[in-house]
Design a protein around this motif. Structure first.
Motif, short mmCIF file in Angstrom:
data_model
loop_
_atom_site.label_atom_id
_atom_site.label_comp_id
_atom_site.label_asym_id
_atom_site.label_seq_id
_atom_site.Cartn_x
_atom_site.Cartn_y
_atom_site.Cartn_z
N GLU A 151 0.85 -1.19 0.00
CA GLU A 151 0.00 0.00 0.00
C GLU A 151 0.89 1.25 0.00
OE1 GLU A 151 -4.03 -1.21 2.47
OE2 GLU A 151 -2.30 -0.42 3.58
N LYS A 152 0.40 2.27 -0.66
CA LYS A 152 1.07 3.57 -0.67
C LYS A 152 0.53 4.38 0.50
CE LYS A 152 1.83 7.37 -3.98
NZ LYS A 152 1.46 7.84 -5.34
N VAL A 153 1.43 4.87 1.36
CA VAL A 153 1.03 5.53 2.59
C VAL A 153 1.64 6.93 2.67
CG1 VAL A 153 1.09 5.40 5.11
CG2 VAL A 153 0.85 3.31 3.76
N ALA A 154 0.81 7.93 2.90
CA ALA A 154 1.27 9.31 2.96
C ALA A 154 2.14 9.56 4.18
CB ALA A 154 0.06 10.25 2.98
N LEU A 155 3.17 10.38 3.99
CA LEU A 155 4.05 10.78 5.09
C LEU A 155 3.93 12.27 5.39
CD1 LEU A 155 7.32 8.83 4.21
CD2 LEU A 155 5.60 8.24 5.92
N GLY A 156 3.27 13.01 4.54
CA GLY A 156 3.15 14.45 4.71
C GLY A 156 3.55 15.16 3.44
N GLY A 157 2.75 16.13 3.05
CA GLY A 157 3.00 16.81 1.80
C GLY A 157 2.84 15.83 0.64
N SER A 158 3.81 15.83 -0.26
CA SER A 158 3.75 14.91 -1.39
C SER A 158 4.57 13.64 -1.14
CB SER A 158 4.27 15.61 -2.66
OG SER A 158 5.62 16.01 -2.47
N ASP A 159 5.18 13.54 0.03
CA ASP A 159 6.03 12.39 0.32
C ASP A 159 5.17 11.19 0.72
OD1 ASP A 159 8.34 10.98 0.53
OD2 ASP A 159 8.90 11.75 2.50
N TYR A 160 5.70 10.00 0.46
CA TYR A 160 4.99 8.78 0.83
C TYR A 160 5.99 7.64 0.96
CZ TYR A 160 5.49 7.51 -4.15
OH TYR A 160 5.99 7.22 -5.40
N THR A 161 5.53 6.57 1.56
CA THR A 161 6.29 5.34 1.61
C THR A 161 5.40 4.20 1.12
OG1 THR A 161 7.73 3.96 2.98
CG2 THR A 161 5.68 4.73 4.00
N ILE A 162 5.96 3.02 1.08
CA ILE A 162 5.22 1.83 0.65
C ILE A 162 5.27 0.80 1.76
CG2 ILE A 162 4.97 0.01 -1.08
CD1 ILE A 162 4.61 2.70 -2.34
N ASP A 163 4.10 0.48 2.33
CA ASP A 163 4.00 -0.66 3.23
C ASP A 163 3.95 -1.92 2.37
OD1 ASP A 163 3.89 0.91 5.46
OD2 ASP A 163 1.82 0.45 5.97
N HIS A 164 4.75 -2.92 2.73
CA HIS A 164 4.72 -4.12 1.89
C HIS A 164 5.21 -5.34 2.65
CE1 HIS A 164 9.14 -4.48 0.96
NE2 HIS A 164 9.11 -3.20 1.30
N SER A 165 4.75 -6.49 2.22
CA SER A 165 5.31 -7.74 2.70
C SER A 165 6.66 -7.92 2.03
CB SER A 165 4.37 -8.92 2.41
OG SER A 165 4.01 -8.97 1.05
N ALA A 166 7.52 -8.71 2.64
CA ALA A 166 8.91 -8.74 2.17
C ALA A 166 9.45 -10.16 2.10
CB ALA A 166 9.78 -7.88 3.08
N SER A 167 8.72 -11.04 1.48
CA SER A 167 9.17 -12.41 1.33
C SER A 167 10.08 -12.53 0.10
CB SER A 167 7.98 -13.36 1.17
OG SER A 167 7.15 -13.30 2.31
N ILE A 168 10.96 -13.50 0.14
CA ILE A 168 11.84 -13.81 -0.99
C ILE A 168 11.32 -15.11 -1.60
CG2 ILE A 168 14.21 -14.31 -1.72
CD1 ILE A 168 15.05 -12.93 1.00
N TYR A 169 10.85 -15.04 -2.83
CA TYR A 169 10.20 -16.19 -3.47
C TYR A 169 11.23 -17.03 -4.22
CZ TYR A 169 5.99 -13.49 -2.53
OH TYR A 169 5.00 -12.78 -1.92
N LEU A 170 11.15 -18.33 -4.04
CA LEU A 170 11.97 -19.26 -4.80
C LEU A 170 11.09 -19.98 -5.81
CD1 LEU A 170 14.65 -20.73 -5.31
CD2 LEU A 170 14.02 -22.33 -3.45
N MET A 171 11.46 -19.82 -7.08
CA MET A 171 10.69 -20.41 -8.18
C MET A 171 11.58 -21.39 -8.93
SD MET A 171 8.11 -18.48 -7.46
CE MET A 171 6.88 -18.80 -8.75
N ASP A 172 10.98 -22.46 -9.45
CA ASP A 172 11.76 -23.46 -10.15
C ASP A 172 12.02 -23.05 -11.60
OD1 ASP A 172 9.52 -24.13 -11.73
OD2 ASP A 172 9.02 -25.88 -10.51
N ARG A 173 12.67 -23.91 -12.34
CA ARG A 173 13.12 -23.57 -13.70
C ARG A 173 11.97 -23.37 -14.69
NH1 ARG A 173 17.09 -26.51 -11.35
NH2 ARG A 173 19.25 -25.91 -11.77
N SER A 174 10.81 -23.85 -14.34
CA SER A 174 9.64 -23.67 -15.21
C SER A 174 8.71 -22.57 -14.70
CB SER A 174 8.87 -24.98 -15.36
OG SER A 174 8.36 -25.40 -14.10
N GLY A 175 9.13 -21.86 -13.66
CA GLY A 175 8.32 -20.79 -13.09
C GLY A 175 7.38 -21.25 -12.00
N GLY A 176 7.49 -22.49 -11.57
CA GLY A 176 6.64 -23.01 -10.50
C GLY A 176 7.14 -22.60 -9.13
N TYR A 177 6.23 -22.48 -8.21
CA TYR A 177 6.53 -22.03 -6.85
C TYR A 177 7.13 -23.15 -6.02
CZ TYR A 177 5.44 -20.34 -2.09
OH TYR A 177 5.50 -19.95 -0.77
N LEU A 178 8.30 -22.91 -5.43
CA LEU A 178 8.93 -23.88 -4.54
C LEU A 178 8.73 -23.53 -3.07
CD1 LEU A 178 12.31 -24.53 -6.40
CD2 LEU A 178 10.36 -26.09 -6.20
#
Length: 201
Positions: A151-178
């Motif tokens: 989500e984009k979250v206001a910090l004041g004025g025109s400034d903002y930050t991004i709240d986000h989950s921060a997982s590191i995804y491992l995918m196989d050679r065909s694009g499948g989820y490991l």
């Protein structure tokens, strides 16, 4: 493979009151984490973005390699650079075998993370790290397919930050989820999962 994560970390509190640009109700971070942990829905999928050299890229470009996929933004003060450093270190520690693994950094802030800005940013971590950006809709589609909360979250004025989950995804050679690594995972821990998968066709 047993899923690698137990929790997600947000840069600031989920549900902050000053959220910008909310289009429609979306699933919460907890709901998306539940999907991710228990593999309740497909994770990953097609994307069409632009890399840090200005080239159009799709998921199909990376077939034949294991992928470490990370979603964040270049203005992230701590979690993103820390995790990217560990990803880079894991690739380095693999030596020649590291060529079998492609690290990807997908920005969640395409408004500020231009091609030029991404190029400067990814150079700080590893020469093979590819930064990806694109139109807001294309970034949202990629994030949704990986069950990323942001989500984009206001910090004041025109400034903002991004709240986000921060997982590191491992995918196989065909694009499948490991599976996925939680934020803060060390390079050494990543290697215990990466090495067995390097030996698989």
């Amino acid at each position: 493979m047993r899923k690698i994560a137990t929790c997600a970390v947000l840069l600031t509190m989920v549900g902050a009151s000053a959220v910008l640009g909310a289009e429609s109700p979306r699933r919460t971070a907890a709901e998306l984490m539940d999907v991710l942990m228990w593999n309740r829905e497909p994770i990953g999928g097609p994307f069409a973005l632009v890399d840090h050299e200005g080239n159009a890229r799709t998921d199909a470009d990376f077939r034949g390699k294991l992928l470490l996929v990370y979603f964040g933004f270049t203005s992230c003060p701590d979690i993103c650079p820390t995790d990217l450093q560990q990803i880079a270190q894991a690739i380095t520690l693999l030596g020649a075998e590291g060529d079998q693994v492609q690290p990807l950094f997908v920005t969640l802030d395409p408004e500020r993370d231009t091609v030029a800005r991404l190029a400067e940013y990814v150079a700080n971590f590893h020469p093979r790290l590819i930064g990806l950006t694109g139109r807001a809709q294309a970034v949202r589609a990629a994030a949704d397919s990986y069950k990323v909360f942001y989500e984009k979250v206001a910090l004041g004025g025109s400034d903002y930050t991004i709240d986000h989950s921060a997982s590191i995804y491992l995918m196989d050679r065909s694009g499948g989820y490991l599976g996925f690594f939680p934020p803060g995972t060390s390079a050494e821990r990543m290697l215990t999962i990466l090495r067995p998968n390097l030996s698989k066709d």
